[in-house]
Design an enzyme around this catalytic site. Sequence first.
Site, short mmCIF file in Angstrom:
data_model
loop_
_atom_site.label_atom_id
_atom_site.label_comp_id
_atom_site.label_asym_id
_atom_site.label_seq_id
_atom_site.Cartn_x
_atom_site.Cartn_y
_atom_site.Cartn_z
N ASP A 157 21.53 42.57 19.93
CA ASP A 157 21.91 43.85 20.17
C ASP A 157 21.65 44.86 18.90
OD1 ASP A 157 22.46 46.09 21.72
OD2 ASP A 157 24.49 45.93 22.31
N ASP A 158 20.48 45.55 19.14
CA ASP A 158 20.47 46.60 17.86
C ASP A 158 19.86 45.95 16.54
OD1 ASP A 158 21.21 48.37 19.92
OD2 ASP A 158 22.60 49.44 18.69
N CYS A 198 19.29 50.60 25.20
CA CYS A 198 19.64 49.14 25.72
C CYS A 198 19.45 49.29 27.47
CB CYS A 198 21.37 49.03 25.74
SG CYS A 198 21.84 49.15 23.88
N LYS A 200 26.48 40.42 26.98
CA LYS A 200 26.33 42.04 27.45
C LYS A 200 25.47 41.94 28.65
CE LYS A 200 24.33 46.23 25.58
NZ LYS A 200 24.02 47.20 24.68
N HIS A 248 25.25 45.71 30.69
CA HIS A 248 24.96 46.99 30.54
C HIS A 248 23.57 47.29 31.98
CE1 HIS A 248 24.44 50.59 27.46
NE2 HIS A 248 25.04 50.92 28.69
N HIS A 285 25.85 45.60 17.40
CA HIS A 285 26.01 46.70 17.80
C HIS A 285 27.12 47.30 17.20
CE1 HIS A 285 26.35 50.42 20.49
NE2 HIS A 285 25.42 49.87 21.27
N ASP A 332 16.89 43.67 21.62
CA ASP A 332 16.62 44.51 22.89
C ASP A 332 15.59 45.88 22.37
OD1 ASP A 332 18.70 45.58 21.48
OD2 ASP A 332 19.76 46.07 23.36
N HIS A 333 15.84 46.09 21.11
CA HIS A 333 15.11 47.19 20.42
C HIS A 333 15.50 47.39 18.98
CE1 HIS A 333 18.82 49.24 20.62
NE2 HIS A 333 18.90 49.27 21.87
N LYS A 388 15.94 52.89 16.49
CA LYS A 388 16.67 53.07 18.05
C LYS A 388 16.66 54.40 18.76
CE LYS A 388 21.21 52.35 20.38
NZ LYS A 388 22.48 51.98 20.32
#
Length: 612
Positions: free
Chosen positions: A51-52, A91, A151, A153, A307, A359-360, A384
């Site tokens: 994540d991130d 996200c 996660k 979301h 994150h 994810d990014h 991001k």
Amino acid sequence: MTNRQQEGPRSCTMRVMSPLVFTSLVCALLNMCQAHRVHDDKPNIVLIMADDLGIGDLGCYGNNTIRTPHIDRLAREGAQLTQHLSAASLCSPSRSAFLTGRYPIRSGMVSSGNNTRVVKNLAVPAGLPLNETTFAALLKKQGYSTGLIGKWHQGLNCDSRSDHCHHPYNYGFDYYYGMPYTLIDSCWPAPSRSMEIAFESRLWLCIQLVAIAVLTLTFGKLSGWVSVPWLLIFSMILFIFLLGYAWLSSYTSRLYWDCLLMREHEITEQPMKAERAGSIMVKEAISFLERYRKGPFLLFFSFLHVHVPLPTTDDFIGTSKHGLYGDNVEEMDFMVGKILDAIDEFGLRNDTLVYFTSDHGGHLEARRGHAQLGGWNGIYKGGKGMGGWEGGIRVPGIVRWPGKIPAGQFIKEATSLMDILPTLASVSGGSPPQDRIIDGRDLMPLLQGNIRHSEHEFLFHYCSSYLHAVRWIPKDDSGAVWKAHYVTPIFQPPSSGGCYVTSLCQCFGEQVTYHNPPLLFDLSRDPSESTPLTPDTEPLYDVVIKKVATALKEHQETIMPVTYQLAELNQARKWLTPCCGVFPFCLCDKEGELSAPMLRRRHNYNQVTKGQ
């Protein structure tokens, strides 16, 4: 009666039944062989998403200051994608595209006219539409056991706090443990909640006793058995509401309402102890691998790392050269290693396709004072929240499948997170949905060397519902990768490379610049997007601009109107707030209370319901 006479009828029966028995045995053996061949053709699948995570934070992508030996080993043993792209730089839309193989704008996981670009909290009815088909649903039809740990979301409730309409179970997953929302600053660090939970349980008991007294007195008065004034009864009812309101109003922090963990449909921690969540998730993943080791299975392990606020265990605090962020990355790598070790320990290595990504891009603006809490996106501009710049959408991509995907290769062709759905459909013997547009492409021909170039000719880079850039990968041997930016964010302060005033760059309005003609780059020569091309510096400028404009027009004609989930539906309804008790008495910590027999019972229940 002689022994021969006693055995006679039995022998006769044996002679009559033997052809049936023989036939049954042959059928059983054929079925076993067929099942074995089917399983041989269907690999187990382990998808790991950070994540991130910035693409520049991994050793295999050039970092030499953060230690990521386990992810680096995975890259050496598999194929490394160097132009791997997210369909969005935040996200919720990115993950919806990953799950469905479709641009978020097709499913409505976008907004318009506002800058709320993710599922806002757990009290909103927004979420991935139920008519979307995920890779989990596809693989479930192919006989896979499917699990999501980590996660989500993608929403949770629609009409009540317990309807769980957007729960992973409704999208093809058989098992779920994790965080239905996402980490926010309130989640960590947080004080110990043991005293609060103990006090709440006593307060709830007090309210229950008073409520029983009210019901008893009311019934007694109506029956004529007792004589008490109605004022006393109404005062006791008022006392109950005042206690509940006082308790509710004392918990205004999102820590109590969004930072929670669930196992299946049950809330196990509210609020969660974020620093231990990752370790529990890894144990859940290993347990899942062990339960379904006979396969085939799909495990989607969706990290809370890296994150903000970067909850990290004491074992990793202070171990890196890059403060808390580096500590968190190294802890994540350690956890990846534990999952890979479990795959080896259970003898699943050669039968398992493992995929790792983020994810990014990293969150440049994440800071505490002067301390950087976000990731590093290497040589790529932006991060991001930015719809078009490479730093927000270029992510790690590593795929390992021993014996099927050659190890040690670097694939520079354009690929996408959306490619995972058609790829998994292919390797499992299924096919992508035929009733809708799937924007992803099967990666296996590229990974196995059967084709030289990406099957993507154009990729469209959105910031929510706003088209910011278009990438053109010509199907020739020129090696060019053209990218035209129609909209770019205005950095704050100028030349800072990020939007530090607003924490995230915006998609539209006064905080972006509209380009007509668009800014043009050739990423093969200028991957940092530092110098826009012009008609004077690029002979093909006019040809490229025209080609991209035509492709954009054709793409926009395929976008059908849908409800934007992250617009009106993304407004909080208090009655949708999840609660592990009776609202507002929602604090709990059930971790460790589930016994092994209970887990076995749940496993058996899942097996039965799956068979149905």
